[in-house]
Scaffold this active site. Structure first.
Site, PDB file in Angstrom:
ATOM      1  N   TYR A 157       2.815 -11.961   6.823  1.00 28.53           N
ATOM      2  CA  TYR A 157       2.094 -10.695   6.581  1.00 28.53           C
ATOM      3  C   TYR A 157       1.697 -10.067   7.926  1.00 28.53           C
ATOM      4  CZ  TYR A 157      -0.428  -7.256   3.809  1.00 28.53           C
ATOM      5  OH  TYR A 157      -0.849  -6.080   3.231  1.00 28.53           O
ATOM      6  N   LYS A 164      -4.718  -3.967   7.296  1.00 28.46           N
ATOM      7  CA  LYS A 164      -5.573  -3.982   6.100  1.00 28.46           C
ATOM      8  C   LYS A 164      -7.031  -4.264   6.470  1.00 28.46           C
ATOM      9  CE  LYS A 164      -2.534  -3.196   2.793  1.00 28.46           C
ATOM     10  NZ  LYS A 164      -2.420  -1.802   2.262  1.00 28.46           N
TER      11      LYS A 164
HETATM   12  P1  NAD Z   1       5.547   0.780  -3.059  1.00 28.50           P
HETATM   13  O1  NAD Z   1       6.698   0.597  -2.139  1.00 28.50           O
HETATM   14  O2  NAD Z   1       5.855   1.103  -4.456  1.00 28.50           O
HETATM   15  O3  NAD Z   1       4.539   1.863  -2.479  1.00 28.50           O
HETATM   16  C1  NAD Z   1       4.359   2.079  -1.107  1.00 28.50           C
HETATM   17  C2  NAD Z   1       4.310   3.580  -0.944  1.00 28.50           C
HETATM   18  O4  NAD Z   1       4.015   3.922   0.403  1.00 28.50           O
HETATM   19  C3  NAD Z   1       5.653   4.247  -1.287  1.00 28.50           C
HETATM   20  O5  NAD Z   1       5.441   5.194  -2.288  1.00 28.50           O
HETATM   21  C4  NAD Z   1       6.044   4.932   0.007  1.00 28.50           C
HETATM   22  O6  NAD Z   1       6.699   6.176  -0.212  1.00 28.50           O
HETATM   23  C5  NAD Z   1       4.681   5.133   0.645  1.00 28.50           C
HETATM   24  N1  NAD Z   1       4.753   5.389   2.084  1.00 28.50           N
HETATM   25  C6  NAD Z   1       5.116   4.567   3.091  1.00 28.50           C
HETATM   26  N2  NAD Z   1       5.090   5.216   4.273  1.00 28.50           N
HETATM   27  C7  NAD Z   1       4.677   6.491   3.991  1.00 28.50           C
HETATM   28  C8  NAD Z   1       4.461   7.657   4.780  1.00 28.50           C
HETATM   29  N3  NAD Z   1       4.664   7.667   6.095  1.00 28.50           N
HETATM   30  N4  NAD Z   1       4.037   8.778   4.146  1.00 28.50           N
HETATM   31  C9  NAD Z   1       3.849   8.809   2.796  1.00 28.50           C
HETATM   32  N5  NAD Z   1       4.030   7.742   2.017  1.00 28.50           N
HETATM   33  C10 NAD Z   1       4.452   6.605   2.608  1.00 28.50           C
HETATM   34  O7  NAD Z   1       4.683  -0.576  -2.940  1.00 28.50           O
HETATM   35  P2  NAD Z   1       3.241  -0.947  -3.511  1.00 28.50           P
HETATM   36  O8  NAD Z   1       3.236  -2.421  -3.532  1.00 28.50           O
HETATM   37  O9  NAD Z   1       2.963  -0.176  -4.720  1.00 28.50           O
HETATM   38  O10 NAD Z   1       2.263  -0.507  -2.332  1.00 28.50           O
HETATM   39  C11 NAD Z   1       1.168   0.362  -2.505  1.00 28.50           C
HETATM   40  C12 NAD Z   1      -0.051  -0.152  -1.745  1.00 28.50           C
HETATM   41  O11 NAD Z   1      -0.500  -1.353  -2.344  1.00 28.50           O
HETATM   42  C13 NAD Z   1       0.191  -0.464  -0.268  1.00 28.50           C
HETATM   43  O12 NAD Z   1      -0.932  -0.072   0.483  1.00 28.50           O
HETATM   44  C14 NAD Z   1       0.292  -1.977  -0.288  1.00 28.50           C
HETATM   45  O13 NAD Z   1      -0.047  -2.504   0.965  1.00 28.50           O
HETATM   46  C15 NAD Z   1      -0.739  -2.301  -1.332  1.00 28.50           C
HETATM   47  N6  NAD Z   1      -0.685  -3.637  -1.916  1.00 28.50           N
HETATM   48  C16 NAD Z   1       0.483  -4.116  -2.435  1.00 28.50           C
HETATM   49  C17 NAD Z   1       0.525  -5.392  -2.991  1.00 28.50           C
HETATM   50  C18 NAD Z   1       1.801  -5.972  -3.547  1.00 28.50           C
HETATM   51  O14 NAD Z   1       1.909  -7.203  -3.631  1.00 28.50           O
HETATM   52  N7  NAD Z   1       2.771  -5.176  -3.936  1.00 28.50           N
HETATM   53  C19 NAD Z   1      -0.660  -6.162  -3.042  1.00 28.50           C
HETATM   54  C20 NAD Z   1      -1.835  -5.634  -2.517  1.00 28.50           C
HETATM   55  C21 NAD Z   1      -1.831  -4.370  -1.956  1.00 28.50           C
HETATM   56  O1  0WE Z   2       1.007  -4.753   1.653  1.00 28.40           O
HETATM   57  C1  0WE Z   2       1.988  -5.264   1.163  1.00 28.40           C
HETATM   58  C2  0WE Z   2       3.377  -4.764   1.506  1.00 28.40           C
HETATM   59  C3  0WE Z   2       3.395  -4.186   2.869  1.00 28.40           C
HETATM   60  C4  0WE Z   2       4.702  -3.781   3.466  1.00 28.40           C
HETATM   61  C5  0WE Z   2       5.952  -4.146   3.001  1.00 28.40           C
HETATM   62  C6  0WE Z   2       7.101  -3.718   3.691  1.00 28.40           C
HETATM   63  C7  0WE Z   2       8.484  -4.110   3.272  1.00 28.40           C
HETATM   64  C8  0WE Z   2       9.541  -3.158   3.765  1.00 28.40           C
HETATM   65  C9  0WE Z   2       4.612  -3.024   4.601  1.00 28.40           C
HETATM   66  N1  0WE Z   2       5.707  -2.612   5.287  1.00 28.40           N
HETATM   67  C10 0WE Z   2       6.927  -2.933   4.842  1.00 28.40           C
HETATM   68  N2  0WE Z   2       7.995  -2.527   5.579  1.00 28.40           N
HETATM   69  C11 0WE Z   2       9.264  -2.646   5.146  1.00 28.40           C
HETATM   70  O2  0WE Z   2      10.213  -2.296   5.880  1.00 28.40           O
HETATM   71  N3  0WE Z   2       1.819  -6.318   0.297  1.00 28.40           N
HETATM   72  C12 0WE Z   2       0.483  -6.806   0.050  1.00 28.40           C
HETATM   73  C13 0WE Z   2       2.942  -7.046  -0.322  1.00 28.40           C
HETATM   74  C14 0WE Z   2       3.276  -8.185   0.572  1.00 28.40           C
HETATM   75  O3  0WE Z   2       4.035  -8.013   1.687  1.00 28.40           O
HETATM   76  C15 0WE Z   2       4.124  -9.222   2.316  1.00 28.40           C
HETATM   77  C16 0WE Z   2       3.408 -10.188   1.608  1.00 28.40           C
HETATM   78  C17 0WE Z   2       2.846  -9.506   0.491  1.00 28.40           C
HETATM   79  C18 0WE Z   2       1.966 -10.111  -0.546  1.00 28.40           C
HETATM   80  C19 0WE Z   2       4.774  -9.559   3.493  1.00 28.40           C
HETATM   81  C20 0WE Z   2       4.727 -10.872   3.941  1.00 28.40           C
HETATM   82  C21 0WE Z   2       4.028 -11.832   3.240  1.00 28.40           C
HETATM   83  C22 0WE Z   2       3.357 -11.502   2.057  1.00 28.40           C
END
Ligand code: NAD
Ligand code: 0WE
Length: 262
Positions: A157, A164
């Site tokens: 991560y 974060k």
């Molecule tokens: P996702 O890929 O569906 O959403 C990420 C979004 O970020 C996308 O819609 C993308 O278009 C947008 N984005 C990235 N760079 C951008 C930019 N420069 N301008 C505008 N939009 C931009 O993935 P998600 O998992 O739904 O992620 C949403 C949020 O939830 C993130 O902040 C992620 O860190 C957080 N989150 C995700 C998880 C998980 O496990 N998936 C867990 C906890 C928190």
């Molecule tokens: O916040 C996130 C995802 C964040 C994320 C994911 C990507 C993948 C593609 C940010 N940047 C990128 N850039 C890319 O090019 N999460 C909480 C989901 C997540 O991501 C991980 C996790 C978990 C959970 C990455 C490593 C280890 C655990």
């Protein structure tokens, strides 16, 4: 009548049906909020437009949150459509892929660090600046999405954990700055969910199955569950809550030892 009826909600961060922002928009819409959407780039426009139809959204507008001019244009356009904004959802996070694969000290770069913090943390206060004149004195709410990697380390991560941590401090400072004008600021810290952002991560499937075993509820959380918590935090039901990080992770963050002998 839903608990968000009459509220206008801007949702930033939809990329697919699996997006956390999609789960949130569904919940906001179900509770009676009017929805407005943005998309990051032209590649995502069609998909976001079609989600918009499903929620009868007021608009679907471009916004790359790393660009000040796009944020400015976005709120200029919204001001011509809505008389105000009650809710802003920030569901955006990004670090260059090579930063999320390997030993933290080896793979972290000055540029990757800057991008991760800019897109994942600064952009939240940038949206707040743009939305501020439209949100004043309406009991408005801003909400972002965090992850436990802000407080604890886990493999890969990496710099996203720092971003974060910054985002969570951002929640507290924004809550302090905007509270006097009636605007609340909170975050949901979600457990891992398979989304587009997660699909780029090596061994995410293994992480999900490991997480399931270690979590008090013995399962992973869904975007519907995150959506419901987000809808609550953005509603008048949460009128006394600001600067808070609410965990929607099946209880994972409260445990100190994984389950064994089962
Ligand atoms: P996702 O890929 O569906 O959403 C990420 C979004 O970020 C996308 O819609 C993308 O278009 C947008 N984005 C990235 N760079 C951008 C930019 N420069 N301008 C505008 N939009 C931009 O993935 P998600 O998992 O739904 O992620 C949403 C949020 O939830 C993130 O902040 C992620 O860190 C957080 N989150 C995700 C998880 C998980 O496990 N998936 C867990 C906890 C928190
Ligand atoms: O916040 C996130 C995802 C964040 C994320 C994911 C990507 C993948 C593609 C940010 N940047 C990128 N850039 C890319 O090019 N999460 C909480 C989901 C997540 O991501 C991980 C996790 C978990 C959970 C990455 C490593 C280890 C655990």
């Amino acid at each position: 009548m839903g608990f968000l009826s009459g509220k206008k909600a801007l949702v930033v961060g939809i990329a697919s049906k699996l997006s956390i922002a999609t789960g949130i928009a569904n919940a906001l819409h179900r509770e009676g909020a009017e929805i407005g959407l943005t998309y990051q780039n032209e590649k995502l426009k069609k998909r976001v437009d079609s989600f918009g139809e499903q929620w009868n959204s007021a608009f679907s507008l471009p916004c790359d949150v790393s660009k000040d001019d796009e944020i400015e244009t976005l709120f200029d356009e919204i001001a011509g459509i809505w008389d105000g904004i009650d809710i802003v959802i920030h569901s955006v996070g990004f670090a260059p892929a090579h930063e999320l694969d390997g030993n933290y000290v080896d793979v972290t770069t000055r540029e990757g660090f800057a991008i991760a913090h800019d897109v994942s943390s600064y952009s939240f206060v940038a949206l707040a600046k743009g939305a501020r004149p439209l949100m004043k004195e309406r009991n408005g709410a801003l909400l972002t999405l965090s992850y436990l990697g802000a407080n604890r380390t886990l493999p890969n991560y990496n710099v996203m954990g720092l971003a974060k941590a910054s985002l969570e401090a951002n929640v507290r400072y924004m809550a302090s700055a905007l509270g006097p004008e009636g605007t609340r600021v909170n975050a949901v810290s979600a457990g891992p969910i398979r989304t587009l952002a997660a699909s780029g991560i090596k061994s995410f499937r293994k992480m999900l199955s490991e997480n399931e075993k270690q979590t008090p509820l013995r399962r992973n959380v869904t975007t519907e569950e995150v959506g419901n918590a987000a809808a609550f935090l953005c509603s008048d039901l949460a009128s006394g809550i600001t600067g808070e990080i609410l965990y929607v992770d099946g209880g994972f963050n409260t445990t100190a030892m994984r389950s064994f002998e089962e």
